[in-house]
Scaffold this motif. Structure first.
Motif, mmCIF file in Angstrom:
data_model
loop_
_atom_site.group_PDB
_atom_site.id
_atom_site.type_symbol
_atom_site.label_atom_id
_atom_site.label_comp_id
_atom_site.label_asym_id
_atom_site.label_seq_id
_atom_site.Cartn_x
_atom_site.Cartn_y
_atom_site.Cartn_z
ATOM 1 N N GLY A 232 -12.428 10.243 9.240
ATOM 2 C CA GLY A 232 -12.058 8.878 9.585
ATOM 3 C C GLY A 232 -11.907 8.021 8.361
ATOM 4 N N ALA A 233 -12.975 7.357 7.960
ATOM 5 C CA ALA A 233 -12.935 6.449 6.817
ATOM 6 C C ALA A 233 -14.143 6.689 5.937
ATOM 7 C CB ALA A 233 -12.907 4.999 7.301
ATOM 8 N N GLY A 234 -13.957 6.454 4.671
ATOM 9 C CA GLY A 234 -15.033 6.583 3.710
ATOM 10 C C GLY A 234 -14.834 5.573 2.601
ATOM 11 N N SER A 235 -15.887 5.332 1.843
ATOM 12 C CA SER A 235 -15.809 4.354 0.759
ATOM 13 C C SER A 235 -15.680 5.064 -0.582
ATOM 14 C CB SER A 235 -17.046 3.458 0.757
ATOM 15 O OG SER A 235 -18.220 4.242 0.575
ATOM 16 N N ILE A 236 -14.974 4.440 -1.496
ATOM 17 C CA ILE A 236 -14.852 4.955 -2.846
ATOM 18 C C ILE A 236 -15.876 4.238 -3.711
ATOM 19 C CG2 ILE A 236 -13.335 5.177 -4.852
ATOM 20 C CD1 ILE A 236 -10.990 5.265 -2.971
ATOM 21 N N PRO A 237 -16.774 4.959 -4.366
ATOM 22 C CA PRO A 237 -17.802 4.280 -5.158
ATOM 23 C C PRO A 237 -17.218 3.599 -6.381
ATOM 24 C CG PRO A 237 -17.864 6.643 -5.561
ATOM 25 C CD PRO A 237 -16.879 6.424 -4.438
ATOM 26 N N SER A 238 -17.899 2.577 -6.842
ATOM 27 C CA SER A 238 -17.514 1.963 -8.109
ATOM 28 C C SER A 238 -17.796 2.948 -9.237
ATOM 29 C CB SER A 238 -18.301 0.672 -8.324
ATOM 30 O OG SER A 238 -19.686 0.964 -8.493
ATOM 31 N N SER A 239 -17.239 2.685 -10.391
ATOM 32 C CA SER A 239 -17.500 3.561 -11.536
ATOM 33 C C SER A 239 -18.987 3.586 -11.858
ATOM 34 C CB SER A 239 -16.699 3.093 -12.753
ATOM 35 O OG SER A 239 -15.315 3.261 -12.529
ATOM 36 N N THR B 200 -11.137 4.204 2.069
ATOM 37 C CA THR B 200 -10.090 5.217 2.184
ATOM 38 C C THR B 200 -10.118 5.801 3.589
ATOM 39 O OG1 THR B 200 -10.164 5.785 -0.159
ATOM 40 C CG2 THR B 200 -9.260 7.444 1.317
ATOM 41 N N TYR B 201 -8.949 5.930 4.194
ATOM 42 C CA TYR B 201 -8.821 6.429 5.562
ATOM 43 C C TYR B 201 -8.124 7.780 5.561
ATOM 44 C CZ TYR B 201 -9.687 1.498 6.651
ATOM 45 O OH TYR B 201 -10.228 0.232 6.723
ATOM 46 N N GLU B 202 -8.413 8.544 6.580
ATOM 47 C CA GLU B 202 -7.780 9.854 6.749
ATOM 48 C C GLU B 202 -7.414 10.042 8.221
ATOM 49 O OE1 GLU B 202 -8.925 14.626 6.475
ATOM 50 O OE2 GLU B 202 -10.014 13.168 5.267
ATOM 51 N N LEU B 203 -6.197 10.475 8.479
ATOM 52 C CA LEU B 203 -5.769 10.809 9.831
ATOM 53 C C LEU B 203 -4.884 12.047 9.770
ATOM 54 C CD1 LEU B 203 -2.530 9.852 10.230
ATOM 55 C CD2 LEU B 203 -3.607 7.599 10.162
ATOM 56 N N LEU C 60 0.821 -1.207 0.000
ATOM 57 C CA LEU C 60 0.000 0.000 0.000
ATOM 58 C C LEU C 60 0.857 1.260 0.000
ATOM 59 C CD1 LEU C 60 -2.717 -1.004 2.641
ATOM 60 C CD2 LEU C 60 -2.800 -1.270 0.144
ATOM 61 N N THR C 61 0.284 2.332 -0.536
ATOM 62 C CA THR C 61 0.923 3.646 -0.508
ATOM 63 C C THR C 61 0.059 4.608 0.292
ATOM 64 O OG1 THR C 61 -0.172 4.349 -2.545
ATOM 65 C CG2 THR C 61 1.980 3.264 -2.771
ATOM 66 N N ALA C 62 0.607 5.758 0.627
ATOM 67 C CA ALA C 62 -0.129 6.794 1.353
ATOM 68 C C ALA C 62 0.122 8.138 0.678
ATOM 69 C CB ALA C 62 0.307 6.846 2.819
ATOM 70 N N TRP D 127 -3.715 10.261 3.869
ATOM 71 C CA TRP D 127 -4.795 9.441 3.317
ATOM 72 C C TRP D 127 -4.194 8.146 2.777
ATOM 73 C CZ3 TRP D 127 -4.248 14.622 2.437
ATOM 74 C CH2 TRP D 127 -5.313 15.456 2.795
ATOM 75 N N PHE D 128 -4.908 7.043 2.934
ATOM 76 C CA PHE D 128 -4.491 5.788 2.327
ATOM 77 C C PHE D 128 -5.719 4.927 2.106
ATOM 78 C CE2 PHE D 128 -3.970 5.555 6.909
ATOM 79 C CZ PHE D 128 -4.612 4.386 7.263
ATOM 80 N N THR D 129 -5.614 4.038 1.131
ATOM 81 C CA THR D 129 -6.751 3.211 0.727
ATOM 82 C C THR D 129 -6.387 1.747 0.857
ATOM 83 O OG1 THR D 129 -7.499 4.909 -0.838
ATOM 84 C CG2 THR D 129 -8.353 2.682 -1.139
ATOM 85 N N ALA D 130 -7.249 0.983 1.495
ATOM 86 C CA ALA D 130 -7.087 -0.466 1.636
ATOM 87 C C ALA D 130 -8.389 -1.123 1.200
ATOM 88 C CB ALA D 130 -6.744 -0.845 3.073
ATOM 89 N N GLY D 131 -8.348 -1.838 0.071
ATOM 90 C CA GLY D 131 -9.583 -2.385 -0.463
ATOM 91 C C GLY D 131 -10.504 -1.262 -0.894
ATOM 92 N N PRO D 132 -11.783 -1.320 -0.543
ATOM 93 C CA PRO D 132 -12.724 -0.279 -0.963
ATOM 94 C C PRO D 132 -12.779 0.920 -0.022
ATOM 95 C CG PRO D 132 -13.917 -2.025 0.149
ATOM 96 C CD PRO D 132 -12.470 -2.454 0.119
#
Length: 250
Positions: free
Chosen positions: A170-177, A115-118, A77-79, A108-113
């Motif tokens: 905190g965390a949120g989801s990225i929608p599919s296209s 995305t997290y923010e701290l 993973l990247t941030a 910010w970083f994304t793991a699976g669907p």
């Protein structure tokens, strides 16, 4: 008779006083102590959640050479890292580290669907930013360092909507296209074409992680676009009125 001392007297060096550093996640504060690495991931001092796509040990904060450092100790993973104003952004790849020099650094970083923010908060940081009011006024009609068409801006907003609406950071989801296209009232072919245009424009501007092989053009590209858009302040929460206004048009 004067006795000679074979051992020269030495003055102990004063201990370096590290700035106070605190990590903020979902409204909770986690103090970081010098001399002990602070680990962020599924395990560690800050346990994000049980997301199986997240490394057990992903990010690490440590002190070295009188500075605080943020390192990526994961393997895949990247941030995305930025200052509060979005004037500095960095892409933290596995094995990389960078000094924490601002009073507030957002990650910010994304793991699976997901995305997290701290946020990383530092008292008396080694670097203080000076804002140029004239530069702010000059950029009032653009999004970040470049301009986007209204459709391109709506696309970015649709992808970032979950993160922008989460006021607790905190965390949120990225929608599919497909979901993002439906949110905008577009056909999927139009959405993909506009997504290509946005990613190509940012890639030409030097933004990494938005272009790759066919297998990398789904979640990874959308996740990287969301992280960069939030870091560079391409869109903000106030812009969500544009999305909410779509219901009045359709």
């Amino acid at each position: 008779m004067i006795e000679k001392n074979d051992q020269p007297r030495t003055t102990p060096e004063p201990a370096v006083r590290m700035p106070v550093l605190t990590v903020e996640f979902c409204g909770e504060l986690f103090p970081v102590a010098p001399g002990e690495p602070f680990v962020i991931g599924r395990e560690g001092q800050l346990e994000i959640d049980d997301n199986p796509y997240l490394h057990r040990r992903f990010l690490q904060i440590s002190d070295n050479a009188s500075l605080w450092w943020l390192g990526n100790v994961g393997s895949a993973l990247t941030a995305t890292v930025a200052d509060e104003q979005g004037s500095m952004q960095a892409w933290l790849a596995p094995g990389a580290q960078l000094p924490i020099v601002f009073d507030k650094t957002v990650v910010w970083f994304t793991a699976g669907p997901t995305t997290y923010e701290l946020s990383i908060l530092v008292q008396e940081p080694p670097f203080m930013q000076v804002t140029d009011p004239a530069a702010d006024a000059a950029g009032a009609e653009t999004i970040g360092p470049m301009t986007f068409t209204p459709d391109q801006r709506l696309l970015i907003l649709a992808l970032c909507e979950s993160m922008l609406r989460d006021g607790a950071r905190g965390a949120g989801s990225i929608p599919s296209s497909a979901d993002a296209a439906n949110r905008l009232g577009w056909k999927i072919t139009k959405f993909n074409r506009k997504l290509d245009n946005v990613c190509e424009k940012l890639t030409r501007a030097g933004i990494r992680g938005l272009h790759g092989g066919p297998e990398k053009l789904a979640v990874n590209r959308r996740a990287r676009l969301v992280e960069y858009a939030l870091a560079a302040r391409l869109v903000e929460r106030a812009d969500l009125d544009l999305l909410d206004g779509l219901a009045d048009v359709t």
